[in-house]
Scaffold this motif. Structure first.
Motif, mmCIF file in Angstrom:
data_model
loop_
_atom_site.group_PDB
_atom_site.id
_atom_site.type_symbol
_atom_site.label_atom_id
_atom_site.label_comp_id
_atom_site.label_asym_id
_atom_site.label_seq_id
_atom_site.Cartn_x
_atom_site.Cartn_y
_atom_site.Cartn_z
ATOM 1 N N ALA A 1 0.832 -1.208 0.000
ATOM 2 C CA ALA A 1 0.000 0.000 0.000
ATOM 3 C C ALA A 1 0.865 1.255 0.000
ATOM 4 C CB ALA A 1 -0.928 -0.007 1.216
ATOM 5 N N LEU A 2 1.982 1.211 0.707
ATOM 6 C CA LEU A 2 2.898 2.349 0.723
ATOM 7 C C LEU A 2 3.534 2.563 -0.648
ATOM 8 C CD1 LEU A 2 4.636 1.997 4.198
ATOM 9 C CD2 LEU A 2 3.598 4.080 3.302
ATOM 10 N N LEU A 3 3.861 1.484 -1.332
ATOM 11 C CA LEU A 3 4.405 1.603 -2.687
ATOM 12 C C LEU A 3 3.435 2.377 -3.578
ATOM 13 C CD1 LEU A 3 5.996 -1.841 -3.686
ATOM 14 C CD2 LEU A 3 7.176 0.281 -3.104
ATOM 15 N N ALA A 4 2.179 1.993 -3.514
ATOM 16 C CA ALA A 4 1.168 2.651 -4.345
ATOM 17 C C ALA A 4 1.067 4.133 -4.003
ATOM 18 C CB ALA A 4 -0.179 1.970 -4.171
ATOM 19 N N ASP A 5 1.089 4.452 -2.711
ATOM 20 C CA ASP A 5 1.021 5.848 -2.285
ATOM 21 C C ASP A 5 2.207 6.658 -2.807
ATOM 22 O OD1 ASP A 5 -1.318 5.400 -0.975
ATOM 23 O OD2 ASP A 5 -0.520 5.652 1.057
ATOM 24 N N CYS A 6 3.341 5.998 -2.957
ATOM 25 C CA CYS A 6 4.563 6.674 -3.418
ATOM 26 C C CYS A 6 4.759 6.539 -4.921
ATOM 27 C CB CYS A 6 5.776 6.131 -2.670
ATOM 28 S SG CYS A 6 5.790 6.539 -0.916
ATOM 29 N N GLN A 7 3.672 6.191 -5.625
ATOM 30 C CA GLN A 7 3.666 6.134 -7.086
ATOM 31 C C GLN A 7 4.685 5.137 -7.623
ATOM 32 O OE1 GLN A 7 3.805 10.132 -8.811
ATOM 33 N NE2 GLN A 7 2.890 10.971 -6.952
ATOM 34 N N MET A 8 4.781 3.984 -6.960
ATOM 35 C CA MET A 8 5.709 2.935 -7.382
ATOM 36 C C MET A 8 4.967 1.635 -7.655
ATOM 37 S SD MET A 8 8.942 3.397 -4.751
ATOM 38 C CE MET A 8 10.041 2.297 -5.664
ATOM 39 N N GLN A 9 5.416 0.939 -8.691
ATOM 40 C CA GLN A 9 5.004 -0.430 -8.945
ATOM 41 C C GLN A 9 6.087 -1.356 -8.387
ATOM 42 O OE1 GLN A 9 2.068 -1.147 -10.487
ATOM 43 N NE2 GLN A 9 1.607 1.026 -10.776
ATOM 44 N N TRP A 10 5.773 -2.639 -8.294
ATOM 45 C CA TRP A 10 6.796 -3.579 -7.834
ATOM 46 C C TRP A 10 7.982 -3.620 -8.793
ATOM 47 C CZ3 TRP A 10 7.669 -5.554 -3.246
ATOM 48 C CH2 TRP A 10 6.620 -5.619 -2.323
ATOM 49 N N ASP A 11 7.736 -3.420 -10.094
ATOM 50 C CA ASP A 11 8.838 -3.360 -11.056
ATOM 51 C C ASP A 11 9.765 -2.194 -10.737
ATOM 52 O OD1 ASP A 11 7.997 -5.584 -12.427
ATOM 53 O OD2 ASP A 11 7.095 -4.468 -14.094
ATOM 54 N N ASP A 12 9.179 -1.068 -10.307
ATOM 55 C CA ASP A 12 9.988 0.091 -9.932
ATOM 56 C C ASP A 12 10.840 -0.231 -8.706
ATOM 57 O OD1 ASP A 12 8.750 1.661 -11.943
ATOM 58 O OD2 ASP A 12 7.077 2.091 -10.597
ATOM 59 N N LEU A 13 10.212 -0.884 -7.741
ATOM 60 C CA LEU A 13 10.950 -1.249 -6.533
ATOM 61 C C LEU A 13 12.104 -2.179 -6.879
ATOM 62 C CD1 LEU A 13 11.065 -1.249 -3.338
ATOM 63 C CD2 LEU A 13 9.998 -3.493 -3.535
ATOM 64 N N TYR A 14 11.832 -3.134 -7.758
ATOM 65 C CA TYR A 14 12.869 -4.093 -8.143
ATOM 66 C C TYR A 14 14.068 -3.365 -8.759
ATOM 67 C CZ TYR A 14 15.182 -7.951 -10.551
ATOM 68 O OH TYR A 14 16.106 -8.859 -11.000
ATOM 69 N N ALA A 15 13.798 -2.445 -9.673
ATOM 70 C CA ALA A 15 14.879 -1.698 -10.325
ATOM 71 C C ALA A 15 15.664 -0.875 -9.301
ATOM 72 C CB ALA A 15 14.317 -0.786 -11.409
ATOM 73 N N GLN A 16 14.947 -0.217 -8.399
ATOM 74 C CA GLN A 16 15.621 0.612 -7.412
ATOM 75 C C GLN A 16 16.349 -0.231 -6.371
ATOM 76 O OE1 GLN A 16 14.027 4.237 -5.918
ATOM 77 N NE2 GLN A 16 12.489 4.422 -7.518
ATOM 78 N N TYR A 17 15.772 -1.389 -6.045
ATOM 79 C CA TYR A 17 16.428 -2.274 -5.080
ATOM 80 C C TYR A 17 17.780 -2.738 -5.611
ATOM 81 C CZ TYR A 17 17.618 -6.286 -2.261
ATOM 82 O OH TYR A 17 18.294 -7.166 -1.456
ATOM 83 N N VAL A 18 17.796 -3.189 -6.857
ATOM 84 C CA VAL A 18 19.052 -3.646 -7.454
ATOM 85 C C VAL A 18 20.069 -2.509 -7.448
ATOM 86 C CG1 VAL A 18 20.145 -4.466 -9.580
ATOM 87 C CG2 VAL A 18 17.973 -5.443 -8.852
ATOM 88 N N SER A 19 19.598 -1.298 -7.764
ATOM 89 C CA SER A 19 20.487 -0.137 -7.778
ATOM 90 C C SER A 19 21.043 0.150 -6.388
ATOM 91 C CB SER A 19 19.736 1.088 -8.303
ATOM 92 O OG SER A 19 19.273 0.872 -9.621
ATOM 93 N N LYS A 20 20.174 0.111 -5.386
ATOM 94 C CA LYS A 20 20.638 0.388 -4.020
ATOM 95 C C LYS A 20 21.555 -0.717 -3.530
ATOM 96 C CE LYS A 20 21.036 2.869 -0.407
ATOM 97 N NZ LYS A 20 19.932 3.352 0.443
ATOM 98 N N ASN A 21 21.309 -1.943 -3.984
ATOM 99 C CA ASN A 21 22.183 -3.049 -3.621
ATOM 100 C C ASN A 21 23.597 -2.792 -4.127
ATOM 101 O OD1 ASN A 21 23.323 -6.039 -4.210
ATOM 102 N ND2 ASN A 21 21.848 -6.098 -2.530
ATOM 103 N N VAL A 22 23.675 -2.275 -5.349
ATOM 104 C CA VAL A 22 24.979 -1.913 -5.913
ATOM 105 C C VAL A 22 25.638 -0.841 -5.047
ATOM 106 C CG1 VAL A 22 26.137 -0.795 -7.866
ATOM 107 C CG2 VAL A 22 24.426 -2.559 -8.281
ATOM 108 N N LEU A 23 24.856 0.166 -4.622
ATOM 109 C CA LEU A 23 25.394 1.222 -3.772
ATOM 110 C C LEU A 23 25.894 0.647 -2.449
ATOM 111 C CD1 LEU A 23 25.974 4.181 -3.107
ATOM 112 C CD2 LEU A 23 23.597 4.406 -2.345
ATOM 113 N N ASN A 24 25.148 -0.292 -1.879
ATOM 114 C CA ASN A 24 25.562 -0.890 -0.613
ATOM 115 C C ASN A 24 26.880 -1.644 -0.754
ATOM 116 O OD1 ASN A 24 23.429 0.120 0.852
ATOM 117 N ND2 ASN A 24 22.152 -1.686 0.602
#
Length: 219
Positions: free
Chosen positions: A138-161
């Motif tokens: 529900a929070l994803l939807a409120d923040c204008q994100m789809q699960w595909d968006d989260l996946y892309a950003q997660y992989v990116s943040k993983n690289v940063l970590n």
């Protein structure tokens, strides 16, 4: 909707990241849900909550905070299942589409809550050592994100970590502010220039982060 391959990939990446920090991370059982409390509070700051002054919502940074929260929720799920990724994968999909949660003697229905109220509820659950993936959806939807968006950003943040760890994050020698901006902000800027579907996305992102970071030594 989140797919099983996406969830499996993220669980595997999270295990790899945590093991880089501490090979015995599952046995140590660090308080990852405590980290959710802190990250959700930071998300509230990015949204803006002070009724006595004008504040603008920084949507990109708010989304990045959700990605951080997802890291810690995945870690909590893996610990719950003693590092078994197959069982953790099943757990991810157990309550992914729930619309309510029972907490502190009350029933909370997500569509009746504002974004800030959802973040407050997430903080309450995490402080009580709980998580709810329906609430996170529900929070994803409120923040204008789809699960595909989260996946892309997660992989990116993983690289940063990984980049942070490779450059002394655990030892305290990593410099988080580059040219007056946090590395998270640089990450968002770099992501916008790269193709997330590219086979070289992870390496391209890492290399671009490294190029910017090296500029600190030249300043």
């Amino acid at each position: 909707m989140l797919t099983s391959p996406q969830a499996a990939t993220m669980l595997a990446l999270q295990d790899k990241m945590n093991a880089k920090v501490n090979p015995d991370w599952v046995a140590v059982k660090s308080p990852f849900l405590r980290a959710v409390v802190i990250e959700a509070a930071e998300a509230i700051e990015h949204h803006g909550w002070k009724w006595w002054k004008k504040q603008d919502c920084d949507l990109e940074q708010l989304q990045m905070e959700l990605v951080d929260i997802w890291h810690f929720i995945l870690s909590a799920i893996l610990i719950k299942h003693e590092g078994n990724q197959e069982k953790a994968l099943q757990d991810v999909f157990t309550d992914l589409e729930t619309s309510t949660v029972q907490f502190d003697g009350q029933t909370y229905t997500y569509h009746n809550l504002s974004l800030l109220q959802k973040l407050e509820l997430m903080i309450g659950l995490a402080a009580a050592k709980r998580y709810d993936l329906g609430l996170f959806s529900a929070l994803l939807a409120d923040c204008q994100m789809q699960w595909d968006d989260l996946y892309a950003q997660y992989v990116s943040k993983n690289v940063l970590n990984f980049f942070r760890q490779d450059n002394g994050y655990k030892e305290g020698t990593y410099v988080k502010i580059w040219s007056g901006r946090e590395d998270n902000e640089h990450l968002v800027e770099i992501m916008a220039k790269l193709d997330v579907k590219s086979e070289n996305y992870q390496s391209d992102l890492y290399n671009e982060l490294n190029a910017r970071y090296q500029m600190l030594d030249m300043a």
